[in-house]
Design a protein around this motif. Sequence first.
Motif, short mmCIF file in Angstrom:
data_model
loop_
_atom_site.label_atom_id
_atom_site.label_comp_id
_atom_site.label_asym_id
_atom_site.label_seq_id
_atom_site.Cartn_x
_atom_site.Cartn_y
_atom_site.Cartn_z
N ASP A 135 36.95 3.14 21.54
CA ASP A 135 37.03 3.31 20.08
C ASP A 135 38.01 2.34 19.43
OD1 ASP A 135 39.62 4.43 20.16
OD2 ASP A 135 38.93 6.48 19.82
N GLU A 148 36.19 6.90 27.19
CA GLU A 148 35.63 7.51 25.98
C GLU A 148 34.41 6.81 25.39
OE1 GLU A 148 38.18 9.49 23.18
OE2 GLU A 148 39.62 10.10 24.73
N GLY A 196 45.13 13.24 22.71
CA GLY A 196 46.00 12.65 21.69
C GLY A 196 47.48 12.68 22.09
N PRO A 228 47.47 17.92 15.47
CA PRO A 228 46.58 18.67 14.58
C PRO A 228 45.45 19.36 15.35
CG PRO A 228 46.18 16.30 14.40
CD PRO A 228 47.40 16.47 15.28
N SER A 229 45.07 18.81 16.48
CA SER A 229 43.90 19.30 17.20
C SER A 229 44.25 20.11 18.44
CB SER A 229 43.06 18.10 17.65
OG SER A 229 43.81 17.31 18.57
N GLU A 243 52.92 11.06 14.45
CA GLU A 243 52.89 9.94 15.40
C GLU A 243 53.56 8.72 14.77
OE1 GLU A 243 48.99 10.19 18.09
OE2 GLU A 243 48.49 9.92 15.98
N CYS A 250 41.38 10.02 27.27
CA CYS A 250 42.65 9.29 27.39
C CYS A 250 43.77 10.11 28.01
CB CYS A 250 43.08 8.78 26.01
SG CYS A 250 41.85 7.70 25.27
N TYR A 256 34.94 8.76 19.07
CA TYR A 256 35.31 8.58 17.65
C TYR A 256 34.85 7.19 17.22
CZ TYR A 256 38.72 12.42 18.01
OH TYR A 256 39.33 13.63 18.19
N ASP A 259 47.73 8.22 20.20
CA ASP A 259 47.81 9.09 21.40
C ASP A 259 49.26 9.41 21.78
OD1 ASP A 259 45.07 8.98 21.40
OD2 ASP A 259 44.88 7.68 23.15
N1 LIG Z 1 42.07 9.60 22.87
C1 LIG Z 1 41.66 9.94 21.69
N2 LIG Z 1 40.40 9.81 21.35
N3 LIG Z 1 42.55 10.42 20.84
C2 LIG Z 1 42.24 10.89 19.53
C3 LIG Z 1 43.37 11.67 18.94
C4 LIG Z 1 43.07 12.11 17.53
C5 LIG Z 1 44.21 12.85 16.86
N4 LIG Z 1 45.34 11.98 16.65
C6 LIG Z 1 44.62 14.06 17.69
O1 LIG Z 1 45.71 14.08 18.20
O2 LIG Z 1 43.85 14.96 17.83
#
Ligand SMILES: NC(=[NH2+])NCCC[C@H](N)C(=O)O
Length: 269
Positions: A204, A247, A126, A120-121, A165, A85, A216, A112
């Motif tokens: 997802d 994705e 995101g 967090p990641s 978020e 994304c 996911y 996102d």
């Molecule tokens: N495009 C995606 N699959 N986004 C998932 C983001 C998951 C989580 N909110 C993050 O910022 O890490």
Amino acid sequence: MKIYFPQWQGSGTGKSIEDGARTILDYLDDPEFVHIPLSKITAGKNGEKKHHINNYDAINEQLTRLKTSISQKQPKTIKTIGGDCGLEIIPVSYLNQKYTNLGVIWFDAHADINKPCDSPSCNFHGMPLRTLLGEGSEHMNNLLFSTIEASQIHYIGVRDIDDTEQNRIDTGEIYAPKKTNIIDLINTLQSKKITNLYLHFDFDCLEPNDYNKTYYQVTDGVTIPEAETCIKALQQNFSIVGSSALESITTEISELHPIKGIIELLINK
Ligand SMILES: NC(=[NH2+])NCCC[C@H](N)C(=O)O
């Protein structure tokens, strides 16, 4: 313009996103797709984090390629097979510059809309909407053709939202209902005098019992019939100037069976 851009580095380590993009490309078997090559800079397990963004250099390099390719072609519409994304910052900011008051419809389980420092990641997939708002990392702003307003963002199927978020969403303007009501969405868009739409589609957003070949899986998603009905209703009432299919991770064309209708609507309609 049809674009094949299998960026996976925005997910951190998720190479399966590249394989999944290839499967959709092979299924569509359409020579019109322009292939944007990915960066060769080391990413993933041994990738480097910069400015709170994993694989920053690789992402920056390949998104610059995508931006250049679109700048040269100046397309009226963009259909993208991805990919994670994070790539959306390029087509959305381009179309937003071309069409005033572009409505952005975000079919996704996730919001996102993380700021890099809050994520967090630290995975860029995101962060695209916060970047598009011009509130993300200043180190990504050079990639943007334009920035969007919060009132242009409309979520469908969003249900896995980080606290930071949620705080951003709660400051108002963003359309993020708990349950999708297509009539309400159409009325909302019309009341904002939006006529052109971008359809971002992360698979997802779907209910995993309907389709789970996604990076996911998040329960309580949008069913496939609901998603198809929604896309068709938006196509009937608005002009769709761009869309994406993102994705999905299956490497088997046969496993695309449940989502073939959605792929057709997004890419070939
Ligand atoms: N495009 C995606 N699959 N986004 C998932 C983001 C998951 C989580 N909110 C993050 O910022 O890490």
